[in-house]
Scaffold this active site. Structure first.
Site, short mmCIF file in Angstrom:
data_model
loop_
_atom_site.label_atom_id
_atom_site.label_comp_id
_atom_site.label_asym_id
_atom_site.label_seq_id
_atom_site.Cartn_x
_atom_site.Cartn_y
_atom_site.Cartn_z
N SER A 143 0.41 -4.00 0.88
CA SER A 143 -0.26 -3.23 1.91
C SER A 143 -0.10 -1.76 1.60
O SER A 143 0.85 -1.36 0.90
CB SER A 143 0.36 -3.52 3.28
N TYR A 156 6.96 -5.38 9.40
CA TYR A 156 5.88 -5.56 8.43
C TYR A 156 6.04 -4.57 7.28
O TYR A 156 5.95 -4.96 6.10
CB TYR A 156 4.54 -5.36 9.13
#
Length: 251
Positions: A143, A156
């Protein structure tokens, strides 16, 4: 021009969003595809669509939280399709919450799905490739938040940062065996999971902050995925490719 005929690809999280798109793209470029996810009914529907296009594929129930799931998946793929040559570690979760309020259970679930399962699947595939002296390719879906952070998603961010570092560590150790390990670091991509968010006031405010006031679509990752899976990219190893429309530079 990528030709993946003769390749066998595992795609986790294939029941929706990016995983479905990755499976479609790899299959349409010649690979046989192992579709892995929890929602077996959706996998079987996808399998039917792909088979109608002439794509070889098979569905496998896969719950990344289960420590035994990676071993069962790789064994199942070998039995049904043959030894995998490509692994796409796509399955992931994000459990929003303020850092001081996250629970131990949320931490463990996030790390199990976003880090432990990719680690074990990579280890299993790499061990087979080393033993067989065949080499292979691993693509980890990280990400843009693997390098920068966002408020309210600390678990996350932590897991994706670790996944990015795991990518580099595995690439360094396994390069001598002809194994390439790379990562794609997507920006905001519109999928069924977040589609409604972009219509909210908070979502519109986030869009206004982005360089081109837009988010991506799953197909915007096609070229990066094919590039990293293509045997012609033999000198690309340990890379983390940002596909984010410069979103990671937005302040």
């Amino acid at each position: 021009m990528t030709d993946l005929h003769g390749q066998i690809a595992i795609v986790t999280g294939a029941s929706g969003g990016l995983g479905t798109r990755f499976a479609e793209v790899l299959g349409r470029h010649g690979a046989a595809v192992a579709l892995a996810a929890r929602r077996l009914d959706r996998l079987e529907a996808l399998e039917g669509r792909l088979r109608a296009e002439g794509i070889s594929c098979a569905s496998f129930a896969f719950d990344a939280v289960d420590p035994s799931a990676p071993d069962a998946l790789v064994a199942g793929v070998r039995s049904k399709l043959g030894a995998p040559t490509i692994l796409v570690n796509n399955a992931g979760i994000s459990l929003p919450g303020r850092a001081h309020e996250n629970t131990l259970a949320e931490f463990e679930q996030t790390m199990a799905v976003n880090l432990r399962a990719p680690w074990r699947l990579s280890q299993l595939c790499a061990s087979g490739w080393i033993a067989d002296k065949t080499g292979g390719a691993i693509v980890n879906i990280a990400s843009m938040l693997s390098e920068r952070v966002g408020a309210g998603v600390s678990l996350y961010c932590m897991s994706k940062a670790a996944l990015r570092h795991m990518t580099a560590s595995h690439a360094l150790e396994w390069a001598r065996h002809g194994i390439r390990v790379n990562a794609i670091c997507p920006g905001y991509i519109r999928t069924e999971i977040n589609d409604s968010f972009w219509e909210t006031e908070r979502g519109k405010a986030e869009l206004a902050r982005l360089p081109r006031r837009r988010v991506g679509a799953p197909q915007d990752l096609d070229s990066a995925l094919l590039f990293l899976c293509d045997p012609a990219s033999s000198f690309v190893n340990g890379a983390a490719i940002a596909v984010d429309d410069a979103q990671s530079w937005a302040v």
